[in-house]
Design an enzyme around this catalytic site. Structure first.
Site, PDB file in Angstrom:
ATOM      1  N   HIS A  19       0.769  -0.988   0.028  1.00  0.00           N
ATOM      2  CA  HIS A  19      -0.001   0.026   0.010  1.00  0.00           C
ATOM      3  C   HIS A  19       0.910   1.318   0.047  1.00  0.00           C
ATOM      4  O   HIS A  19       1.572   1.607   0.968  1.00  0.00           O
ATOM      5  CB  HIS A  19      -0.888   0.042   1.239  1.00  0.00           C
ATOM      6  CG  HIS A  19      -1.930  -1.254   1.633  1.00  0.00           C
ATOM      7  ND1 HIS A  19      -2.933  -1.239   0.852  1.00  0.00           N
ATOM      8  CD2 HIS A  19      -1.669  -2.442   1.921  1.00  0.00           C
ATOM      9  CE1 HIS A  19      -3.805  -2.416   1.041  1.00  0.00           C
ATOM     10  NE2 HIS A  19      -2.823  -3.146   1.766  1.00  0.00           N
ATOM     11  N   ARG A  21      -0.500   4.372  -0.881  1.00  0.00           N
ATOM     12  CA  ARG A  21      -1.435   5.608  -0.622  1.00  0.00           C
ATOM     13  C   ARG A  21      -1.378   6.500  -1.729  1.00  0.00           C
ATOM     14  O   ARG A  21      -0.717   6.296  -2.802  1.00  0.00           O
ATOM     15  CB  ARG A  21      -1.358   6.216   0.703  1.00  0.00           C
ATOM     16  CG  ARG A  21      -1.126   5.323   1.940  1.00  0.00           C
ATOM     17  CD  ARG A  21      -2.406   4.209   2.024  1.00  0.00           C
ATOM     18  NE  ARG A  21      -2.448   3.559   3.298  1.00  0.00           N
ATOM     19  CZ  ARG A  21      -2.974   2.516   3.465  1.00  0.00           C
ATOM     20  NH1 ARG A  21      -3.679   1.892   2.669  1.00  0.00           N
ATOM     21  NH2 ARG A  21      -3.020   1.846   4.689  1.00  0.00           N
ATOM     22  N   ASN A  45      -6.696   0.058  -3.215  1.00  0.00           N
ATOM     23  CA  ASN A  45      -7.814   0.489  -1.943  1.00  0.00           C
ATOM     24  C   ASN A  45      -7.761   1.859  -1.636  1.00  0.00           C
ATOM     25  O   ASN A  45      -7.550   2.296  -0.316  1.00  0.00           O
ATOM     26  CB  ASN A  45      -7.899  -0.581  -0.773  1.00  0.00           C
ATOM     27  CG  ASN A  45      -6.625  -0.478   0.018  1.00  0.00           C
ATOM     28  OD1 ASN A  45      -5.426  -0.120  -0.522  1.00  0.00           O
ATOM     29  ND2 ASN A  45      -6.964  -0.610   1.300  1.00  0.00           N
ATOM     30  N   HIS A 139      -8.123 -10.761  -0.714  1.00  0.00           N
ATOM     31  CA  HIS A 139      -8.395 -10.647   0.982  1.00  0.00           C
ATOM     32  C   HIS A 139      -8.995 -11.657   1.281  1.00  0.00           C
ATOM     33  O   HIS A 139     -10.228 -11.639   1.317  1.00  0.00           O
ATOM     34  CB  HIS A 139      -8.599  -9.226   1.191  1.00  0.00           C
ATOM     35  CG  HIS A 139      -8.593  -8.926   2.728  1.00  0.00           C
ATOM     36  ND1 HIS A 139      -7.616  -8.035   3.280  1.00  0.00           N
ATOM     37  CD2 HIS A 139      -9.089  -9.519   3.762  1.00  0.00           C
ATOM     38  CE1 HIS A 139      -7.758  -8.022   4.499  1.00  0.00           C
ATOM     39  NE2 HIS A 139      -8.782  -9.071   4.924  1.00  0.00           N
ATOM     40  N   LEU A 222      -5.066  -6.339   9.408  1.00  0.00           N
ATOM     41  CA  LEU A 222      -5.854  -7.389   9.109  1.00  0.00           C
ATOM     42  C   LEU A 222      -5.228  -7.973   8.008  1.00  0.00           C
ATOM     43  O   LEU A 222      -4.773  -7.506   6.983  1.00  0.00           O
ATOM     44  CB  LEU A 222      -7.201  -6.603   8.696  1.00  0.00           C
ATOM     45  CG  LEU A 222      -8.080  -6.039   9.845  1.00  0.00           C
ATOM     46  CD1 LEU A 222      -9.190  -5.258   9.293  1.00  0.00           C
ATOM     47  CD2 LEU A 222      -8.431  -7.266  10.689  1.00  0.00           C
ATOM     48  N   HIS A 254      -0.720   4.174   7.984  1.00  0.00           N
ATOM     49  CA  HIS A 254      -1.707   5.235   8.639  1.00  0.00           C
ATOM     50  C   HIS A 254      -0.989   6.228   9.484  1.00  0.00           C
ATOM     51  O   HIS A 254       0.003   5.717  10.077  1.00  0.00           O
ATOM     52  CB  HIS A 254      -2.649   4.350   9.213  1.00  0.00           C
ATOM     53  CG  HIS A 254      -3.476   3.372   8.499  1.00  0.00           C
ATOM     54  ND1 HIS A 254      -4.751   3.697   7.721  1.00  0.00           N
ATOM     55  CD2 HIS A 254      -3.556   2.166   8.386  1.00  0.00           C
ATOM     56  CE1 HIS A 254      -5.156   2.784   7.101  1.00  0.00           C
ATOM     57  NE2 HIS A 254      -4.633   1.499   7.380  1.00  0.00           N
ATOM     58  N   ALA A 266      -6.621  -0.396  10.698  1.00  0.00           N
ATOM     59  CA  ALA A 266      -5.963  -1.649  10.713  1.00  0.00           C
ATOM     60  C   ALA A 266      -4.695  -1.462   9.661  1.00  0.00           C
ATOM     61  O   ALA A 266      -4.716  -0.920   8.667  1.00  0.00           O
ATOM     62  CB  ALA A 266      -6.508  -2.864  10.027  1.00  0.00           C
TER      63      ALA A 266
HETATM   64  C1  NCD Z   1      -4.584  -2.552   4.778  1.00  0.00           C
HETATM   65  C2  NCD Z   1      -4.720  -0.817   4.671  1.00  0.00           C
HETATM   66  O1  NCD Z   1      -4.575  -0.475   5.577  1.00  0.00           O
HETATM   67  O2  NCD Z   1      -5.133  -0.342   3.464  1.00  0.00           O
HETATM   68  N1  NCD Z   1      -4.703  -2.825   5.920  1.00  0.00           N
HETATM   69  C3  NCD Z   1      -4.161  -3.956   6.840  1.00  0.00           C
HETATM   70  O3  NCD Z   1      -4.446  -4.110   7.880  1.00  0.00           O
HETATM   71  N2  NCD Z   1      -3.596  -4.814   6.067  1.00  0.00           N
HETATM   72  C4  NCD Z   1      -5.602  -3.093   3.953  1.00  0.00           C
HETATM   73  C5  NCD Z   1      -5.296  -4.661   3.702  1.00  0.00           C
HETATM   74  O4  NCD Z   1      -4.694  -5.258   2.980  1.00  0.00           O
HETATM   75  O5  NCD Z   1      -6.160  -5.289   4.473  1.00  0.00           O
HETATM   76 ZN    ZN Z   2      -2.679  -4.975   2.175  1.00  0.00          ZN
END
Ligand code: NCD
Ligand code: ZN
Length: 346
Positions: A19, A21, A45, A139, A222, A254, A266
């Site tokens: 990720h 962002r 996402n 997922h 997650l 995050h 998460a």
């Molecule tokens: C991920 C996210 O923050 O985009 N979070 C995570 O806990 N892994 C989304 C994901 O891959 O589940």
């Molecule tokens: Zn992920």
């Protein structure tokens, strides 16, 4: 790969689940990944999600813009599956070199609300992906509130993945960030159209880490960390040399204020020291020799891409993880902040 006691030279790895962002966060996290990895599969996402080829290509441009000059890092884009995705998007994706689509069960994780409630509603898309050789990244957790949060992966495999694979036996799938011995067993015994990524944090930590000395939001991700027997099964799988298991950090940044609060997000931010964390996990199994296959070869082979030929060097030196990384006026807390890692990419 060449190995002395304190250094290790290996083909440059790829991150098959990342990720990045957008905006400020993207600009501040990208360099950590680009210094270690040659390529990464970029998760779609965002808010709003990357549901169209045009959005993915524009996002790719922003990533390239954010790279240091001369960086050869190659972001591999994905699309976010929705129940109303038009079939034409599959052809367009194929044409534009998009390798994979991501299926989030609606509500399973961060920004997954426009995901899939029932995969049977996207049969035509899945069929066309199968025909066109586009990978399905999953997922793998059910969202049913009645299912224990620690069992959601296992139940997903039984109730969703089994029937899905039965209907699309030649759709190449990656079960992302697996966390349980049931997932390891399932992936091992299914054929050549199923593989899995494993994160560094699931190799290094069990669920005790969530509660050590108090609630630990930076260890909340997650799928959630599981018990020790599951962690051992993941370590065995990752270090076994089985090419169905490969590296995917799921580094999910995050900002501090969104982690350290009620309803905290998460995601573990591990891009800062990802490869060092994996090296530590492999070393704990006396299996550093297996790291190169897991990190640098098996993912590329499964995706049908060439292996990287350039190399990187890891050195065994203790290094303190910073307390935070500044992002404009906010902070990002890396996993294991203020503690030590034992390897470093030179
Ligand atoms: C991920 C996210 O923050 O985009 N979070 C995570 O806990 N892994 C989304 C994901 O891959 O589940
Ligand atoms: Zn992920």
């Amino acid at each position: 790969m060449s190995n002395t006691q304190n250094t290790m030279i290996m083909a440059q790895p790829d991150d098959w689940h990342l990720h990045l962002r957008d905006g400020n966060l993207l600009n501040n996290v990208l360099s950590f990944t680009a210094k270690q990895f040659a390529r990464a599969v970029i998760m779609p996402n965002l808010s709003p999600p990357i549901t169209k080829v045009d959005l993915a290509l524009a996002y790719r441009d922003r990533i390239i813009q954010a790279l240091a000059p001369l960086s050869s890092f190659n972001p591999l884009m994905t699309l976010y599956l929705t129940e109303d995705m038009p079939l034409s998007e599959v052809h367009k994706a194929k044409e534009m070199g998009i390798l994979a689509f991501k299926m989030y069960p609606a509500g399973a994780t961060t920004n997954s609300h426009s995901g899939i409630k029932d995969w049977r509603k996207i049969r035509k898309i899945l069929e066309s992906m199968q025909k066109n050789g586009i990978l399905l990244l999953i997922h793998g957790e059910v969202v049913d509130e009645k299912v224990d949060v620690f069992s959601r992966e296992e139940v997903f495999i039984e109730t969703q993945l089994g029937p899905l694979r039965h209907e699309f036996p030649e759709l190449k799938m990656v079960l992302e960030h697996i966390t349980t011995e049931q997932a390891v067993e399932y992936v091992k015994t299914e054929g050549e159209y199923l593989a899995a990524t494993i994160t560094a944090h699931h190799l290094l930590y069990n669920r005790n880490a969530l509660f050590k000395g108090g609630l630990q939001p930076h260890y909340y991700c997650l799928p959630i960390l599981k018990g020790e027997t599951h962690r051992q099964a993941l370590l065995q799988a990752a270090t076994s040399g089985n090419p169905k298991f490969f590296l995917g950090t799921d580094s999910a940044p995050h900002t501090q204020n969104r982690k350290e609060c009620a309803f905290g997000c998460a995601g573990c931010f591990t891009a800062y020291h990802a490869l060092a964390l994996y090296a530590e996990a492999f070393e704990s199994m006396d299996a550093l020799k297996q790291l190169e296959g897991f990190a640098s070869f098996f993912g590329a082979d499964y995706y049908g891409l060439p292996r990287n030929t350039q190399t990187i060097m890891l050195r065994k030196v203790a290094h303190k993880v910073p307390e935070y990384i500044e992002v404009e006026n906010e902070r990002l807390i890396p996993l294991r902040a203020n503690e030590w890692v034992h390897w470093q990419v030179v």
